[in-house]
Design an enzyme around this catalytic site. Sequence first.
Site, short mmCIF file in Angstrom:
data_model
loop_
_atom_site.label_atom_id
_atom_site.label_comp_id
_atom_site.label_asym_id
_atom_site.label_seq_id
_atom_site.Cartn_x
_atom_site.Cartn_y
_atom_site.Cartn_z
N GLN A 12 0.32 -1.07 -0.06
CA GLN A 12 -0.53 0.03 0.13
C GLN A 12 0.89 0.95 0.11
O GLN A 12 0.50 2.12 -1.04
CB GLN A 12 -1.20 -0.47 0.97
CG GLN A 12 -1.81 0.93 1.44
CD GLN A 12 -2.78 1.35 2.20
OE1 GLN A 12 -3.94 1.66 2.40
NE2 GLN A 12 -2.40 -0.06 3.30
N LEU A 13 1.59 0.84 1.35
CA LEU A 13 2.77 2.52 1.33
C LEU A 13 3.57 2.77 -0.06
O LEU A 13 3.74 3.74 -0.94
CB LEU A 13 3.66 2.81 2.08
CG LEU A 13 4.03 3.67 2.57
CD1 LEU A 13 2.81 5.06 2.51
CD2 LEU A 13 4.57 3.94 3.98
N ALA A 62 6.79 -4.86 5.04
CA ALA A 62 6.41 -5.77 6.34
C ALA A 62 6.01 -6.69 6.10
O ALA A 62 4.44 -7.32 5.19
CB ALA A 62 6.27 -4.42 7.05
N TYR A 127 2.32 -9.28 15.63
CA TYR A 127 2.46 -8.72 14.87
C TYR A 127 3.76 -6.93 15.50
O TYR A 127 5.00 -6.78 15.13
CB TYR A 127 1.51 -7.84 14.39
CG TYR A 127 1.45 -6.84 13.54
CD1 TYR A 127 2.07 -6.40 12.00
CD2 TYR A 127 1.21 -5.27 13.94
CE1 TYR A 127 2.27 -5.42 11.63
CE2 TYR A 127 1.36 -4.34 12.93
CZ TYR A 127 2.32 -4.17 11.18
OH TYR A 127 2.52 -2.83 11.28
N LYS A 131 6.85 -6.31 15.23
CA LYS A 131 8.06 -4.39 14.73
C LYS A 131 8.55 -3.46 15.70
O LYS A 131 9.47 -3.33 14.96
CB LYS A 131 6.39 -3.85 14.22
CG LYS A 131 6.11 -4.16 13.17
CD LYS A 131 6.18 -4.12 12.10
CE LYS A 131 6.39 -2.37 11.40
NZ LYS A 131 6.67 -2.93 10.40
N TRP A 152 -3.36 2.83 10.98
CA TRP A 152 -4.44 2.99 10.38
C TRP A 152 -4.56 3.43 8.92
O TRP A 152 -5.33 3.98 8.85
CB TRP A 152 -6.30 3.16 10.68
CG TRP A 152 -5.20 2.57 12.88
CD1 TRP A 152 -5.22 2.38 13.41
CD2 TRP A 152 -7.32 3.08 13.52
NE1 TRP A 152 -6.01 1.87 14.83
CE2 TRP A 152 -7.01 2.71 14.50
CE3 TRP A 152 -8.41 3.04 12.91
CZ2 TRP A 152 -8.03 2.51 15.56
CZ3 TRP A 152 -9.52 3.60 13.79
CH2 TRP A 152 -9.41 2.60 15.38
N1 LIG Z 1 -1.44 -1.05 6.82
C1 LIG Z 1 -1.99 -0.24 8.41
O1 LIG Z 1 -2.88 0.30 8.72
C2 LIG Z 1 -0.22 0.57 8.88
C3 LIG Z 1 -0.95 1.10 10.17
C4 LIG Z 1 0.69 1.45 10.44
C5 LIG Z 1 1.59 0.96 10.76
N2 LIG Z 1 1.85 0.32 9.20
C6 LIG Z 1 2.98 0.18 8.99
O2 LIG Z 1 3.62 0.65 7.30
C7 LIG Z 1 4.49 -0.22 6.47
C8 LIG Z 1 3.57 -0.23 5.52
O3 LIG Z 1 2.77 -0.73 5.77
P1 LIG Z 1 1.25 -1.17 4.09
O4 LIG Z 1 0.24 -1.16 4.68
O5 LIG Z 1 2.45 -0.48 3.29
O6 LIG Z 1 1.77 -3.08 4.16
P2 LIG Z 1 1.41 -4.15 3.12
O7 LIG Z 1 0.17 -3.47 2.01
O8 LIG Z 1 0.68 -5.10 4.17
O9 LIG Z 1 2.80 -3.97 2.06
C9 LIG Z 1 3.83 -4.45 2.44
C10 LIG Z 1 5.12 -5.13 2.07
O10 LIG Z 1 5.72 -5.55 2.16
C11 LIG Z 1 6.00 -6.38 1.00
N3 LIG Z 1 7.39 -7.59 1.62
C12 LIG Z 1 6.68 -8.68 3.05
N4 LIG Z 1 7.69 -9.73 2.93
C13 LIG Z 1 8.57 -9.18 2.27
C14 LIG Z 1 10.15 -9.35 2.42
N5 LIG Z 1 10.37 -10.29 2.77
N6 LIG Z 1 11.03 -8.15 1.96
C15 LIG Z 1 10.11 -7.92 0.93
N7 LIG Z 1 9.41 -7.13 0.94
C16 LIG Z 1 8.44 -7.89 1.03
C17 LIG Z 1 4.71 -7.07 1.17
O11 LIG Z 1 5.10 -8.17 -0.55
P3 LIG Z 1 4.07 -9.23 -0.75
O12 LIG Z 1 2.89 -8.98 -0.50
O13 LIG Z 1 4.71 -9.99 -2.17
O14 LIG Z 1 4.35 -9.95 0.18
C18 LIG Z 1 3.84 -5.71 0.45
O15 LIG Z 1 4.02 -5.33 -0.81
C19 LIG Z 1 4.35 -1.25 7.75
O16 LIG Z 1 6.02 -1.56 7.59
C20 LIG Z 1 3.27 -1.57 8.27
O17 LIG Z 1 3.75 -2.00 9.63
C21 LIG Z 1 0.82 -0.37 8.39
#
Ligand SMILES: NC(=O)c1ccc[n+]([C@@H]2O[C@H](COP(=O)([O-])OP(=O)(O)OC[C@H]3O[C@@H](n4cnc5c(N)ncnc54)[C@H](OP(=O)(O)O)[C@@H]3O)[C@@H](O)[C@H]2O)c1
Length: 256
Positions: A12-13, A62, A127, A131, A152
Amino acid sequence: MKKVLVTGANGQLGLCLQKIAPKYKELKFVFKNSKDLDITNMEQMSSFFAVDDFDYCINCAAYTNVEQAEKTPDIAYEVNAKGVKNLALLCRENDTFLIHISTDYVFDGEKKEPYTVDDIPNPINEYGKSKLLGEKYIEEIMEDYLIIRTSWLYSEFGKNFYTTILEKAKAGENLSVTDEQIGCPTNAINLAKFVNQFILLDNIKSNLYHFTDRIEMTWFEFAKEIIKIENLTNKVIIHNDKSIYLALRPLNSRLD
Ligand SMILES: NC(=O)c1ccc[n+]([C@@H]2O[C@H](COP(=O)([O-])OP(=O)(O)OC[C@H]3O[C@@H](n4cnc5c(N)ncnc54)[C@H](OP(=O)(O)O)[C@@H]3O)[C@@H](O)[C@H]2O)c1
């Protein structure tokens, strides 16, 4: 021109950073997805860093499936802790400033006010624990880093709360959403812009930040807001229900 590596670029990010990248002519982005650059694969990462140099790395990689992390925590620790450690080691070795994204779920939710960066984390699910370990590795290993905790996240990309509610509402499904937790929904595009602005400053001091859109609400209120914004109020009924998750969630995860 500053060269910026984005890991986990198809999440997403990462997709938000890709969307706004053309507006940042001063930055040269290299976007890498999980297949091309797996942060848990030190061999692949070392070969990659051996042939290319970066001023900054934005780590969007992540393991974010909170429920699954409770069932199979090893996968979460492999990516969110060990993978981040790998990245920190390589960034230090290659003089690359690491910007890492962390989460509100490092807190237990017991506090009555929003959490500041001085509050002591105490995660209550796997989780969050994985983190927090990632954050600790960065702090131990690196001198030049930024850790940004957010909460969120939603956007037009991937499966997030906004897109899930929208999909169900459009399909005419009645919704069941909890009001037990309060937090700050954050548009991932705003976070992407915030990160890029930091890079443009090009004089970042290592630090820990909290970044949100600052409007507090429960998931139930957020769902109602989405339905209102999307003009779907006549189409669905939202029930206020208790959460039925395996992983505990912090009741208050507002970030100051
Ligand atoms: N989403 C939320 O609500 C939220 C809230 C607070 C903090 N965050 C933090 O914000 C950041 C971005 O979140 P997001 O929502 O963009 O998450 P996301 O949509 O789940 O994206 C995470 C990405 O990481 C990739 N990934 C997983 N394992 C990997 C690996 N071993 N090597 C390289 N890439 C890998 C995934 O690829 P695949 O799909 O191919 O596995 C996916 O493209 C994260 O650090 C998350 O913890 C998110």
